[in-house]
Scaffold this active site. Sequence first.
Site, PDB file in Angstrom:
ATOM      1  N   LYS A 195      11.384 -24.019  11.895  1.00  0.00           N
ATOM      2  CA  LYS A 195      10.212 -23.654  12.693  1.00  0.00           C
ATOM      3  C   LYS A 195       9.020 -24.473  12.205  1.00  0.00           C
ATOM      4  CE  LYS A 195       6.441 -20.648  13.161  1.00  0.00           C
ATOM      5  NZ  LYS A 195       5.731 -21.828  13.510  1.00  0.00           N
ATOM      6  N   GLY A 248       3.682 -22.667   2.988  1.00  0.00           N
ATOM      7  CA  GLY A 248       2.510 -22.246   3.751  1.00  0.00           C
ATOM      8  C   GLY A 248       1.594 -21.443   2.848  1.00  0.00           C
ATOM      9  N   SER A 249       0.789 -20.592   3.457  1.00  0.00           N
ATOM     10  CA  SER A 249      -0.201 -19.852   2.678  1.00  0.00           C
ATOM     11  C   SER A 249       0.460 -18.738   1.869  1.00  0.00           C
ATOM     12  CB  SER A 249      -1.234 -19.243   3.634  1.00  0.00           C
ATOM     13  OG  SER A 249      -0.576 -18.341   4.511  1.00  0.00           O
ATOM     14  N   THR A 250      -0.218 -18.345   0.808  1.00  0.00           N
ATOM     15  CA  THR A 250       0.267 -17.236  -0.017  1.00  0.00           C
ATOM     16  C   THR A 250       0.326 -15.946   0.806  1.00  0.00           C
ATOM     17  OG1 THR A 250      -0.421 -18.236  -2.089  1.00  0.00           O
ATOM     18  CG2 THR A 250      -0.376 -15.828  -2.043  1.00  0.00           C
ATOM     19  N   GLY A 253       3.401 -16.140   2.864  1.00  0.00           N
ATOM     20  CA  GLY A 253       4.537 -16.094   1.922  1.00  0.00           C
ATOM     21  C   GLY A 253       4.858 -14.664   1.527  1.00  0.00           C
ATOM     22  N   GLU A 271       6.834 -21.863  -1.294  1.00  0.00           N
ATOM     23  CA  GLU A 271       5.919 -22.850  -1.873  1.00  0.00           C
ATOM     24  C   GLU A 271       4.587 -22.587  -1.192  1.00  0.00           C
ATOM     25  OE1 GLU A 271       3.572 -25.469  -2.379  1.00  0.00           O
ATOM     26  OE2 GLU A 271       4.801 -26.923  -1.292  1.00  0.00           O
ATOM     27  N   CYS A 306      -1.423 -28.666  -0.668  1.00  0.00           N
ATOM     28  CA  CYS A 306      -1.373 -27.441  -1.489  1.00  0.00           C
ATOM     29  C   CYS A 306      -1.611 -27.743  -2.957  1.00  0.00           C
ATOM     30  CB  CYS A 306      -0.049 -26.708  -1.279  1.00  0.00           C
ATOM     31  SG  CYS A 306       1.357 -27.775  -1.476  1.00  0.00           S
ATOM     32  N   GLU A 404      -8.432 -20.924  -2.267  1.00  0.00           N
ATOM     33  CA  GLU A 404      -7.934 -22.194  -1.737  1.00  0.00           C
ATOM     34  C   GLU A 404      -8.680 -22.513  -0.442  1.00  0.00           C
ATOM     35  OE1 GLU A 404      -3.934 -22.430  -0.093  1.00  0.00           O
ATOM     36  OE2 GLU A 404      -3.686 -24.338  -1.137  1.00  0.00           O
TER      37      GLU A 404
HETATM   38  P1  ADP Z   1      -1.820 -22.177   7.120  1.00  0.00           P
HETATM   39  O1  ADP Z   1      -2.745 -21.096   6.692  1.00  0.00           O
HETATM   40  O2  ADP Z   1      -1.861 -23.367   6.243  1.00  0.00           O
HETATM   41  O3  ADP Z   1      -1.847 -22.476   8.596  1.00  0.00           O
HETATM   42  P2  ADP Z   1       0.392 -20.408   7.373  1.00  0.00           P
HETATM   43  O4  ADP Z   1       0.943 -19.747   6.169  1.00  0.00           O
HETATM   44  O5  ADP Z   1      -0.415 -19.598   8.318  1.00  0.00           O
HETATM   45  O6  ADP Z   1      -0.377 -21.666   6.828  1.00  0.00           O
HETATM   46  O7  ADP Z   1       1.540 -21.109   8.208  1.00  0.00           O
HETATM   47  C1  ADP Z   1       2.712 -21.660   7.650  1.00  0.00           C
HETATM   48  C2  ADP Z   1       3.869 -21.385   8.589  1.00  0.00           C
HETATM   49  O8  ADP Z   1       4.038 -19.967   8.674  1.00  0.00           O
HETATM   50  C3  ADP Z   1       3.653 -21.887  10.003  1.00  0.00           C
HETATM   51  O9  ADP Z   1       4.883 -22.369  10.529  1.00  0.00           O
HETATM   52  C4  ADP Z   1       3.205 -20.630  10.731  1.00  0.00           C
HETATM   53  O10 ADP Z   1       3.471 -20.632  12.122  1.00  0.00           O
HETATM   54  C5  ADP Z   1       4.034 -19.561  10.041  1.00  0.00           C
HETATM   55  N1  ADP Z   1       3.433 -18.220  10.174  1.00  0.00           N
HETATM   56  C6  ADP Z   1       2.125 -17.922  10.377  1.00  0.00           C
HETATM   57  N2  ADP Z   1       1.959 -16.586  10.493  1.00  0.00           N
HETATM   58  C7  ADP Z   1       3.183 -16.024  10.355  1.00  0.00           C
HETATM   59  C8  ADP Z   1       3.672 -14.684  10.374  1.00  0.00           C
HETATM   60  N3  ADP Z   1       2.853 -13.652  10.566  1.00  0.00           N
HETATM   61  N4  ADP Z   1       4.991 -14.489  10.176  1.00  0.00           N
HETATM   62  C9  ADP Z   1       5.825 -15.540   9.970  1.00  0.00           C
HETATM   63  N5  ADP Z   1       5.433 -16.822   9.971  1.00  0.00           N
HETATM   64  C10 ADP Z   1       4.126 -17.076  10.148  1.00  0.00           C
END
Ligand code: ADP
Length: 505
Positions: A195, A248-250, A253, A271, A306, A404
């Site tokens: 994804k 992606g973001s904590t 995560g 990560e 990151c 961050e």
């Molecule tokens: P950023 O803050 O850098 O955009 P995210 O953590 O929001 O990073 O996004 C990283 C990935 O996680 C993307 O593919 C995003 O679509 C997905 N994502 C964002 N929100 C959710 C959620 N609620 N559940 C699962 N995946 C998500």
Amino acid sequence: MTAHPSPRRHAYWTDAAREVRLETRAFINGDYANAADGQVFDCVNPATGEILGHVAACGQADVDRAVAAARNSFEAGRWSRCDPAIRRGALLRLADLVEEHRDELAVLETLDTGKLIRDSATLDIPGSAAVFRFFGEACDKLLDEAVPVGSGALATITREPVGVVGAVVPWNFPLKMASWKCAPALAAGNSVILKPAEQSPLSALFLAGLAAEAGIPPGVFNVLPGFGPEVGAPIGLHPGIDCVGFTGSTEIGKRFLSYSSQSNMKRIWLECGGKSAFIVFPDARDLNAAAQAAAAGIFFNQGEVCSATSRLFVHEDIRADFTTLLLEAAKAYSPGNPLDLASGMGAMVSEEQTGRVLSYIDKGRNEAELLCGGTRVLTDTGGCFIAPTIFTNVDSRSVIATEEIFGPVLSVLSFREEAEVVQMANASQYGLGASVWTQNLDRAVRMSRALHVGSVSVNAVDNVDLRTPFGGVKQSGNGRDLSLHAFEKYLDLKTTWISIQEAAA
Ligand code: ADP
């Protein structure tokens, strides 16, 4: 006949951007397809504000379909149980195809994210090809183990693919992050559902076609574009998925950990965020080199990294000189058209991210002293550009020094004692990377041991290589991407005991 412009020229990339073909559909079970309910979302070029195309907005039904295809392909065994040399061949072909299509992929990456074409073309795309090549090459050289348990039994430890792997990745290095997850997972024999982030789906969708061309069987590699709640969450919660690799973001995560606990206890590899420290001691050999590295450590890729070294700790004795050198080094990062090879920095990925970074800059103005930047620039382009920004006299507990920002914003702090800077650097919820500048070998080793992070670069910044592990501790995540260790995330160990009868006398 006019000569085709050289890839080293702006005109070449402008033409390539005009001509590039966009694939906007999902890829499920070996074919491109629209979302089951026909929904699409706008894919925007953040350097101009223009809509590039309308991409399939997948949902639960598409996730279910991809999981069924992935599971069927896994059970069928054409990929999961084949001679690994066959997987090696396909992944090496995929690496070659990524390289052959380097310019198209680089253009897609730059149009989609705003990052500089010179980085997409020389780092992101070749780097992704190298990752497929590395794990392809390695996969038929992993050996199983036979344990010495005496003559009455044979005990073996074999590695088996975990099954269906979800790869959920961010927008800062779209193809690279996809390759970091998918290459080891595929090489190990798993079926994968990728994804991409909603901000940057195009290179992953292009990759899917190349994977099929390389001979990866239908169902083994699927790509589902769409939003986090509609695609990411169903992947996290799906009982038919055995493992998720996430970058992606904590905050998100943590959600994956909870998706896992609410569903089938799938393993989750994370990560996540970072607030890495860049520490300069007065005995650093070349302060100018250190200043250049400090600027690169925060302004490369618009600071959307990151492991960006967003906290700069400078010893008080060299603070004034270092600041002068740093301000000079920052001038190389003047933002501009990402397709122009002369630009120093590209566009931020989206309006939303631009707003987020600007709101941190506003907080910084109340907490510290602004040395340079601090504004949105090039507004007449319709794009999302922020000038390289440096704050000094930053308190280590302030918002800009602890959260961050994920943008081109550097906080400069000062210290007197080694123990003091270790304490400040470690006082973070994150633990991804650190950079230490000193000529004192004892100090370099002491610092590397004391810093609670996944990687330390000494007299360098953010060294990353596909042969060495990358990842963090604390709320930067768990598990490691890259290196042979990455296989461990996507393989289970199976122990088999076989009793052996003595031969009848
Ligand atoms: P950023 O803050 O850098 O955009 P995210 O953590 O929001 O990073 O996004 C990283 C990935 O996680 C993307 O593919 C995003 O679509 C997905 N994502 C964002 N929100 C959710 C959620 N609620 N559940 C699962 N995946 C998500």
